[in-house]
Design a protein around this motif. Sequence first.
Motif, PDB file in Angstrom:
ATOM      1  N   ARG A  66       1.301  -1.177   0.282  1.00  0.00           N
ATOM      2  CA  ARG A  66      -0.153  -0.234  -0.117  1.00  0.00           C
ATOM      3  C   ARG A  66       0.880   1.405   0.330  1.00  0.00           C
ATOM      4  O   ARG A  66       1.921   1.135  -0.166  1.00  0.00           O
ATOM      5  CB  ARG A  66      -1.149  -0.283   1.192  1.00  0.00           C
ATOM      6  N   GLY A  67      -0.213   2.302  -0.478  1.00  0.00           N
ATOM      7  CA  GLY A  67       0.768   3.640  -0.321  1.00  0.00           C
ATOM      8  C   GLY A  67       2.018   3.904  -1.582  1.00  0.00           C
ATOM      9  O   GLY A  67       2.425   5.157  -0.943  1.00  0.00           O
ATOM     10  N   THR A  76      -5.372  -1.265  -1.790  1.00  0.00           N
ATOM     11  CA  THR A  76      -5.896  -0.796  -0.839  1.00  0.00           C
ATOM     12  C   THR A  76      -6.599  -2.431   0.346  1.00  0.00           C
ATOM     13  O   THR A  76      -6.684  -3.531  -0.600  1.00  0.00           O
ATOM     14  CB  THR A  76      -6.778   0.584  -0.610  1.00  0.00           C
ATOM     15  N   GLN A  79      -8.828  -0.202  10.384  1.00  0.00           N
ATOM     16  CA  GLN A  79      -8.302  -0.031   8.754  1.00  0.00           C
ATOM     17  C   GLN A  79      -8.711   0.975   8.136  1.00  0.00           C
ATOM     18  O   GLN A  79      -8.432   1.246   7.219  1.00  0.00           O
ATOM     19  CB  GLN A  79      -8.307  -1.345   8.525  1.00  0.00           C
ATOM     20  N   LYS A  90      -9.515   4.545   7.702  1.00  0.00           N
ATOM     21  CA  LYS A  90      -8.457   4.972   8.074  1.00  0.00           C
ATOM     22  C   LYS A  90      -7.406   5.174   6.995  1.00  0.00           C
ATOM     23  O   LYS A  90      -7.102   5.806   6.391  1.00  0.00           O
ATOM     24  CB  LYS A  90      -7.640   6.100   9.357  1.00  0.00           C
ATOM     25  N   GLU A  91      -6.742   4.329   7.273  1.00  0.00           N
ATOM     26  CA  GLU A  91      -5.225   3.341   5.719  1.00  0.00           C
ATOM     27  C   GLU A  91      -6.617   3.427   4.618  1.00  0.00           C
ATOM     28  O   GLU A  91      -5.643   4.194   3.479  1.00  0.00           O
ATOM     29  CB  GLU A  91      -4.869   3.005   6.582  1.00  0.00           C
ATOM     30  N   THR A  92      -7.363   3.365   4.460  1.00  0.00           N
ATOM     31  CA  THR A  92      -7.951   2.624   3.000  1.00  0.00           C
ATOM     32  C   THR A  92      -8.387   4.352   2.961  1.00  0.00           C
ATOM     33  O   THR A  92      -7.279   5.051   1.377  1.00  0.00           O
ATOM     34  CB  THR A  92      -8.844   1.904   3.621  1.00  0.00           C
ATOM     35  N   LYS A 115      -6.933   6.793   3.368  1.00  0.00           N
ATOM     36  CA  LYS A 115      -5.733   7.565   2.759  1.00  0.00           C
ATOM     37  C   LYS A 115      -5.239   7.468   1.458  1.00  0.00           C
ATOM     38  O   LYS A 115      -4.665   8.023   0.239  1.00  0.00           O
ATOM     39  CB  LYS A 115      -4.346   7.027   3.875  1.00  0.00           C
ATOM     40  N   ASP A 116      -5.365   5.608   1.299  1.00  0.00           N
ATOM     41  CA  ASP A 116      -4.659   4.946  -0.637  1.00  0.00           C
ATOM     42  C   ASP A 116      -6.117   6.074  -1.209  1.00  0.00           C
ATOM     43  O   ASP A 116      -5.438   6.077  -2.593  1.00  0.00           O
ATOM     44  CB  ASP A 116      -5.139   3.561   0.110  1.00  0.00           C
TER      45      ASP A 116
END
Length: 270
Positions: free
Chosen positions: A204-205, A225, A237, A239-241, A243-244
């Motif tokens: 990711r990222g 993601t 997760q 929040k991380e998604t 961001k992706d």
Amino acid sequence: MKPLDPQLRRALAERVGFYRELGIYDFYRQPTVQVETRLAASRPAENELRVLRDGENPVSTRTDSAALLEAIRLDIGECTRCRLHQGRTNLVFGVGNPAADLMFVGEGPGADEDAQGLPFVGRAGQLLNNMIAAMGLERSDVYIANIVKCRPPQNRTPEKDECDTCSPFLMRQISAVRPKAIVALGATAAKNLLGLGDSMAKLRGRSYEFTPPGYEGEPIALFVTYHPAFLLRDPRQKKETWKDLQLVMRYLGLPGREKSGEASNQPAEA
Ligand code: SF4
């Protein structure tokens, strides 16, 4: 526009499939009457293919993409190429805008998808819809497909040979849609598309350049993601998604659903 005669439609799909077998992905507009005349003839000699008239430019349209997708669906037929056909109710081909800028690729159909013959229609599908809406898009704006088109028993992860057998159809779908960006949902989709065995944390990222076999054109940006089904099990997760997805939005120049504050744009609960 007048709907195509079913016989002509079938002939067109067959012809497009023939071109694809030759590795030809771009098509050129000609007056309808000429297309019909050429379709009535038998398969052309290779030197007849992709002949352009003076000043004619290649045009990739929604109609072209739709015809290509239809040809791929016809090629798949009632597929028994791998063991996953044994447990399916419906083959789940893909859905959405045939000329979408953004394509989502998941792992495979679950129970709801198998029952309806459509990808991402259960709870995970509702969450994906929310993710798409948070990006400022409608589900009908994007194209959605999976690595395998038949439901694995007990929703197990598809085996490598099953993915290898089915994914050429996905490659052709990607080449037909010609998206600007692809989002791989989950590790199975990411690993199959990228051929990388890294963990999600590593995958990711960032974006990758992705080119389907035989694809003519600039590489497609591919992002990774979490799968919405995983997010239902581990909502932390999300929040991380988000961001992706923001990486994807920046790449595509999408403003999102609201311009005031990124946090408020996060995908809602399924
Ligand atoms: Fe055919 Fe793909 Fe279904 Fe396997 S998963 S039977 S290759 S459509």
